[in-house]
Design a protein around this motif. Structure first.
Motif, PDB file in Angstrom:
ATOM      1  N   THR A 154      59.020 -69.134  -7.598  1.00  0.00           N
ATOM      2  CA  THR A 154      58.786 -68.806  -6.191  1.00  0.00           C
ATOM      3  C   THR A 154      58.281 -67.385  -6.017  1.00  0.00           C
ATOM      4  OG1 THR A 154      60.492 -70.358  -5.496  1.00  0.00           O
ATOM      5  CG2 THR A 154      59.874 -68.677  -3.915  1.00  0.00           C
ATOM      6  N   ALA A 155      58.832 -66.452  -6.766  1.00  0.00           N
ATOM      7  CA  ALA A 155      58.405 -65.055  -6.633  1.00  0.00           C
ATOM      8  C   ALA A 155      56.917 -64.904  -6.951  1.00  0.00           C
ATOM      9  CB  ALA A 155      59.240 -64.162  -7.546  1.00  0.00           C
ATOM     10  N   SER A 156      56.426 -65.659  -7.920  1.00  0.00           N
ATOM     11  CA  SER A 156      55.016 -65.612  -8.268  1.00  0.00           C
ATOM     12  C   SER A 156      54.152 -66.091  -7.102  1.00  0.00           C
ATOM     13  CB  SER A 156      54.763 -66.468  -9.512  1.00  0.00           C
ATOM     14  OG  SER A 156      53.430 -66.392  -9.907  1.00  0.00           O
ATOM     15  N   GLY A 157      54.554 -67.188  -6.473  1.00  0.00           N
ATOM     16  CA  GLY A 157      53.828 -67.694  -5.309  1.00  0.00           C
ATOM     17  C   GLY A 157      53.858 -66.715  -4.148  1.00  0.00           C
ATOM     18  N   CYS A 158      55.015 -66.094  -3.925  1.00  0.00           N
ATOM     19  CA  CYS A 158      55.136 -65.106  -2.845  1.00  0.00           C
ATOM     20  C   CYS A 158      54.269 -63.884  -3.122  1.00  0.00           C
ATOM     21  CB  CYS A 158      56.593 -64.713  -2.654  1.00  0.00           C
ATOM     22  SG  CYS A 158      57.596 -66.028  -1.947  1.00  0.00           S
ATOM     23  N   ASP A 159      54.168 -63.475  -4.387  1.00  0.00           N
ATOM     24  CA  ASP A 159      53.298 -62.351  -4.734  1.00  0.00           C
ATOM     25  C   ASP A 159      51.836 -62.696  -4.461  1.00  0.00           C
ATOM     26  OD1 ASP A 159      55.450 -60.799  -5.514  1.00  0.00           O
ATOM     27  OD2 ASP A 159      55.175 -61.185  -7.661  1.00  0.00           O
TER      28      ASP A 159
ATOM     29  N   ASN B 272      60.837 -67.505   3.500  1.00  0.00           N
ATOM     30  CA  ASN B 272      62.248 -67.335   3.802  1.00  0.00           C
ATOM     31  C   ASN B 272      63.001 -68.435   3.064  1.00  0.00           C
ATOM     32  OD1 ASN B 272      64.611 -66.379   4.972  1.00  0.00           O
ATOM     33  ND2 ASN B 272      64.366 -67.651   6.783  1.00  0.00           N
ATOM     34  N   LEU B 273      63.742 -68.057   2.030  1.00  0.00           N
ATOM     35  CA  LEU B 273      64.512 -69.021   1.254  1.00  0.00           C
ATOM     36  C   LEU B 273      65.922 -69.092   1.823  1.00  0.00           C
ATOM     37  CD1 LEU B 273      63.504 -68.037  -2.386  1.00  0.00           C
ATOM     38  CD2 LEU B 273      62.550 -69.843  -0.963  1.00  0.00           C
TER      39      LEU B 273
ATOM     40  N   SER C  99      70.272 -66.163   2.876  1.00  0.00           N
ATOM     41  CA  SER C  99      68.820 -66.295   2.832  1.00  0.00           C
ATOM     42  C   SER C  99      68.184 -65.043   2.243  1.00  0.00           C
ATOM     43  CB  SER C  99      68.252 -66.570   4.225  1.00  0.00           C
ATOM     44  OG  SER C  99      68.430 -65.457   5.060  1.00  0.00           O
ATOM     45  N   THR C 100      66.999 -65.228   1.701  1.00  0.00           N
ATOM     46  CA  THR C 100      66.203 -64.142   1.135  1.00  0.00           C
ATOM     47  C   THR C 100      64.815 -64.229   1.736  1.00  0.00           C
ATOM     48  OG1 THR C 100      67.383 -64.300  -0.963  1.00  0.00           O
ATOM     49  CG2 THR C 100      65.275 -63.152  -0.997  1.00  0.00           C
TER      50      THR C 100
ATOM     51  N   GLY D  64      60.809 -79.914  -0.251  1.00  0.00           N
ATOM     52  CA  GLY D  64      61.290 -78.791   0.532  1.00  0.00           C
ATOM     53  C   GLY D  64      62.474 -78.092  -0.091  1.00  0.00           C
ATOM     54  N   VAL D  65      62.698 -78.295  -1.364  1.00  0.00           N
ATOM     55  CA  VAL D  65      63.826 -77.649  -2.051  1.00  0.00           C
ATOM     56  C   VAL D  65      63.321 -77.000  -3.328  1.00  0.00           C
ATOM     57  CG1 VAL D  65      65.535 -79.264  -1.154  1.00  0.00           C
ATOM     58  CG2 VAL D  65      64.454 -79.738  -3.330  1.00  0.00           C
ATOM     59  N   GLY D  66      64.130 -76.107  -3.861  1.00  0.00           N
ATOM     60  CA  GLY D  66      63.793 -75.454  -5.112  1.00  0.00           C
ATOM     61  C   GLY D  66      65.014 -75.368  -5.990  1.00  0.00           C
TER      62      GLY D  66
END
Length: 172
Positions: free
Chosen positions: A83-88, A101-102, A109-110, A161-163
């Motif tokens: 997820t962090a890669s996609g957000c970057d 927003n996770l 939440s983060t 919709g989940v990770g």
């Protein structure tokens, strides 16, 4: 001690050869590109791993006058990943906003943010299909939500919709 609860469909354990294959999958080259089409820049992301965002950024930063180019971002058959890669990647392409927003099971939440610096393209086309899932859907939704120059092309995505979060226990 079990690694998976009976009613949890999303947790699983990898070990042995499967675990070694997973580690190799995490290291491989995940960004492919083609810029031989004049003003069209084609970038395919096969999965999101630790180095994907840097590979993507290196490619995007090498494009001369991106504001005059069309970006084709191919996420077909991309089942997701880090997820962090996609957000970057969203941070590189989006102006100042909350890109993700996770929300965890316990309600914690983060939020991931982008800043004002971003690479702007004339238009972005995102290619997706029924095998585009998880982080691919996150990137697609982020681009479509915050940019007016994005067109989604393809079939309905997986709808995940989940990770999951990987926990490493070297003793097992």
């Amino acid at each position: 001690m079990a690694a998976r609860k009976a009613d949890d469909l999303f947790s699983f354990m990898l070990y042995g050869e499967d675990y070694r294959e997973y580690l190799n999958y995490q290291i491989g080259n995940t960004v492919e590109y083609d810029s031989k089409q004049g003003n069209i820049e084609y970038i395919r992301i096969t999965n999101f791993v630790t180095g994907t965002a840097n590979d993507f950024l290196n490619r995007v930063q090498s494009i001369e006058n991106p504001q005059d180019k069309f970006l084709v971002l191919d996420l077909r058959d991309n089942g997701g990943g880090d997820t962090a890669s996609g957000c970057d990647i969203l941070d590189f392409l989006l102006p100042d906003c909350v890109v993700c927003n996770l929300i965890y099971k316990d309600g914690y939440s983060t939020q991931y943010y982008s800043d004002n610096s971003c690479v702007k393209f004339q238009h972005i086309f995102v290619l997706v299909n029924e095998n585009s899932a998880s982080c691919s859907e996150l990137v697609t939704l982020g681009l479509k939500t915050y940019l007016d120059n994005v067109t989604i092309v393809g079939r309905k995505t997986f709808g995940k919709g989940v990770g999951q979060i990987g926990f490493e226990d070297k003793s097992k």
